[in-house]
Each structure stands twice: as C-alpha cells, then as structure tokens.
Write an enzyme that holds these catalytic residues in place. Structure first.
Site, PDB file in Angstrom:
ATOM      1  N   VAL A 155      40.063  45.400  35.413  1.00 38.44           N
ATOM      2  CA  VAL A 155      38.837  44.499  34.495  1.00 38.44           C
ATOM      3  C   VAL A 155      38.170  46.178  34.572  1.00 38.44           C
ATOM      4  O   VAL A 155      38.055  46.292  35.682  1.00 38.44           O
ATOM      5  CB  VAL A 155      38.191  43.135  35.175  1.00 38.44           C
ATOM      6  CG1 VAL A 155      39.466  42.041  35.216  1.00 38.44           C
ATOM      7  CG2 VAL A 155      38.218  43.227  36.692  1.00 38.44           C
ATOM      8  N   ASP A 156      37.198  45.730  33.527  1.00 38.79           N
ATOM      9  CA  ASP A 156      36.977  47.131  33.638  1.00 38.79           C
ATOM     10  C   ASP A 156      35.401  46.755  34.323  1.00 38.79           C
ATOM     11  O   ASP A 156      35.232  45.189  34.237  1.00 38.79           O
ATOM     12  CB  ASP A 156      36.017  47.016  32.040  1.00 38.79           C
ATOM     13  CG  ASP A 156      35.432  46.076  31.143  1.00 38.79           C
ATOM     14  OD1 ASP A 156      34.493  46.596  30.451  1.00 38.79           O
ATOM     15  OD2 ASP A 156      35.514  44.955  31.420  1.00 38.79           O
ATOM     16  N   LYS A 157      34.670  47.057  35.261  1.00 37.73           N
ATOM     17  CA  LYS A 157      33.526  47.265  35.708  1.00 37.73           C
ATOM     18  C   LYS A 157      32.044  46.325  34.925  1.00 37.73           C
ATOM     19  O   LYS A 157      31.438  45.986  35.200  1.00 37.73           O
ATOM     20  CB  LYS A 157      32.818  48.215  36.741  1.00 37.73           C
ATOM     21  CG  LYS A 157      31.953  47.987  37.428  1.00 37.73           C
ATOM     22  CD  LYS A 157      31.526  49.302  38.426  1.00 37.73           C
ATOM     23  CE  LYS A 157      31.264  50.435  37.526  1.00 37.73           C
ATOM     24  NZ  LYS A 157      30.062  49.964  36.902  1.00 37.73           N
TER      25      LYS A 157
END
Length: 422
Positions: A368-370
C-alpha cells in the site's frame, strides 16, 4: 434481478430493493407460523393432535403458506419458465420446480388424502406434507435477494459520494474575453475555462496560463498540493489553491478520470465472481440430472413398487425434487459476495470486480502507499529541535508568523502547533 442501467446516475433507484423487501417481509410473516406448526407436529405429534385436529392443522398451513408460495415466489417461477424456454437451466429452475411440486403435492395430500395408500399415513392419521419446506425455501431465497440488493445499494452510496466530488458548474472564457458560469454538461472539448482560487477543476485538461498549487489527494492520496504551470495537466474534481488558472478542456463528461473511476466501481458491482459462474455451470448440469433421477424414480416405483405403485411413485419422485432444491446454493453464494463488497464500500474499500474479492483470500503480501492510507494524510508538527543558544518556543513562533498566510499543509501544521503551544 431486474435490468440495470449501464450508465451511472447520481439519484439511486431503490424500487427493486423496496419491491423485494416487501415480498420478503410478507413471506416471512406467513412462513414463520407455518414452520413452528410443522416442527411442533414433527417432534410432538400426539401432543399437537390433542391441541388441534391434524387435518385441520394441515388445512391452516396450506392457507397460510399460500401467499408465500404463490405471491412471494412468483418471480422465481417466471425465471424458472424463462430458463426452460431459453434452455439455460439455472438455480431458479430447481427452485421453481422444487417449491411448486412440494406445494402441489402437499395440497393434494391435504385435500384428497383418500387417494393415498394407508402405509403413507403417519401415527396421527394424516399424510405428511411439505408446506413449511416450500414456504421457508421461498423466504430464504427472497432474503438472499434482499441482502444482495442492499449490499449493492451500499456500494451505490460510495458511487454517489464519488459523483459528489465533481463541480456542478464551470467558468468558461469566451473568445471576446467575457466569462460566464455554465452547467458542466455544456462544457465541450477545446473550451477555455477559468479556475479561481479554491475552486474545483471542472474537467480534465491542460493549463494554458497561470501558476498555482492543486490538491490532487482525491486521486493520489497525497496531501501535498502539486505545483501547476502552463503545459501541466489537470484532473477534474481536484482542488485549486490560491492562484488563478486558465485551462483548455480536453476530456469532458464520461471521458474524465473521475467518470471512469465511477464507471469502474459501477461495473464491479455488476461483475460475477468465478464461484458464481461455477454455481450456474453446476446448475446447468445439476437440474437435468435431478429431473432425470426423479423420472427414473417414478418409473422404478411404478413398475416394481408395492401397491398402490403409482402413489408410491409420485411420493418418492416428489421427494427427490424437494431434497434437490438448492436453497443453500441460492442463498450463500450471492449473499457472501455482495455483502462482502457492500461492507467494503461502507469502510472505504472499493473492489474493482467480484473476482478480486474471491482472490483476496490467497493474498499473503499487501503493498500500500503510505500517505493517506496508513497515515491520516495530514502533516502534524510533533517536535522542534533548536540549536544551542536558541529557544524552541521562539523558533516556533517565528516560523508560524512566516507561514501564517500560506495554505500549504506543512505551513498549516506549523501554525496549528504554535496555537496549541500558546
């Protein structure tokens, strides 16, 4: 179970959900007393016979279950007939066949029990009937349809939120220099549009003139605005910062990125998971096999069964059809898929298609992106480290005074921290 529009509308049509819910609740009200009556007679036959005459009890069950079988299950019979006409046998074929045969047999057993042999009668002197089985199966299948439609409605709520991101009007700049606010549906490719500070970008296009920072978190999840100048691309529904921009419209209507995202979510709820396709394939073979077995059962009992052979043949062939009715198959599969996608939509998780939900069980690594996903997406000042000879409070006040007029997220974090400190 009704046809769905291929285009997405902001106003959701809940008529099918209301229609199916009404059928379910009416069916449930009538099916529950029939179920309790039949179960009480099954486990405590003598006690029930003292309370109410067994034949009268069956007449009451027949009358009370009639609205469930005839009105509540009517839609299943229609689809069962359609499946036979189109030679596309499916779950509704067996449901319609099993329920109608069970109810018809039970009516005959109640109204004309004299045609049955004495060996068929139970200990209290009546022929066993299947009113509760037919009513409960019909009600459970209706429940499955209601849950599926309700889950779809929850996904539609997420679609409506996405549609709400788009602005309702755009400011067009005419060739003579005049400006005018027009509805979004009037914007055409090639139009020159002005985006004032704080406004949403109306459509996808390119900056012609101006310089500003645009909040694209709607698409990227990144809270830091992206600087835009002449030649840079703009995405519809993103938010302009403090500067004014002139843009050329390049993608409008259904061609914009936001519209494509909305359409993708709408397509996902109409998609079918592999397990659902497998259920239909199994039903395609299962239905004719069950019918053939019922026919063989009738022939075998009518030729080699005890007298009266025809009566035993009818009873046992009906039993095959009733037992084979796939209430669990029709309830569990669509319910699990659609409730899963509906719950996901409520929690902000949108599945691209139903297959993704099924494949998700095999996932062992999640990437996932942060920013905005694992974090809040809003920067916050947590500490100030001052060099020797400087005071942290003084540094924070000076930094906040410099950033006070800025709308940048990092600037807002510094100003907010100074206010909390004060």
């Amino acid at each position: 179970m009704a046809l769905e529009a291929t285009t997405v509308e902001a106003d959701e049509d809940t008529s099918e959900l209301d229609y199916m819910s009404r059928r379910f609740w009416v069916s449930a009200i009538f099916a529950i007393p029939v179920l309790f009556s039949a179960m009480a007679a099954e486990f405590w036959p003598e006690a029930m016979a003292k309370i109410i005459d067994p034949n009268l009890r069956q007449w009451i069950e027949m009358i009370v279950s009639a609205p469930v079988i005839i009105w509540g299950g009517w839609i299943f019979y229609v689809r069962a007939i359609q499946s036979v006409i189109t030679r596309n046998l499916n779950m509704f074929t067996l449901i319609g066949l099993g329920v109608s045969v069970a109810y018809t047999y039970s009516v005959i057993a109640t109204v004309a029990s004299d045609i049955f042999p004495p060996e068929v009668f139970n200990t209290v002197g009546v022929v066993p009937v299947y009113f509760e089985a037919a009513a409960v199966i019909t009600t459970l299948i209706l429940l499955g349809q209601v849950l599926e439609l309700r889950a779809r409605s929850q996904t539609n709520a997420a679609i409506k939120l996405l549609l709400g991101l788009a602005p309702k009007t755009a400011r067009i700049v005419r060739a003579n220099g005049t400006e005018e606010d027009i509805p979004m549906e009037h914007v055409k490719v090639g139009d020159t549009l002005r985006i004032r500070p704080g406004e949403k970008v109306p459509v996808d296009g390119t900056v012609i003139k101006g310089n500003s920072n645009v909040d694209e978190s709607m698409v990227t999840g990144e809270p830091i605005p992206v600087e835009k100048m002449a030649g840079e691309r703009l995405i519809g529904a993103t938010v302009n910062g403090t500067g004014s921009l002139l843009m050329k419209a390049e993608k409008v209507g259904a061609d914009t990125l936001l519209s494509q995202i909305v359409q993708m979510v709408a397509d996902a709820q109409r998609s079918r998971a592999p397990i659902q396709k497998l259920v239909d394939q199994v039903s395609g073979y299962f239905v004719p096999v069950v019918v053939v077995i019922a026919v063989i059962t009738f022939i075998v009992w009518s030729l080699w069964g005890p007298e009266p052979a025809i009566a035993y043949a009818v009873i046992n062939s009906v039993a095959v059809l009733i037992i084979a009715c796939p209430c669990a198959l029709g309830l569990a599969t669509p319910m699990s898929i659609m409730v899963g996608t509906g719950r996901g939509a409520m929690m902000g998780v949108l599945f691209k298609n139903a297959e993704a939900l099924e494949v998700l069980r095999k996932v062992d690594t999640l990437v996932v992106d942060k920013t905005g996903t694992l974090t809040e997406g809003k920067p916050r000042l947590v500490a100030v480290q001052a060099e020797t000879g400087f005071d942290e409070d003084v540094i924070l006040r000076m930094a906040a005074s410099l950033e006070k007029a800025s709308e940048h997220p990092l600037a807002e974090a510094i100003v907010k921290a100074q206010r909390i400190e004060v």
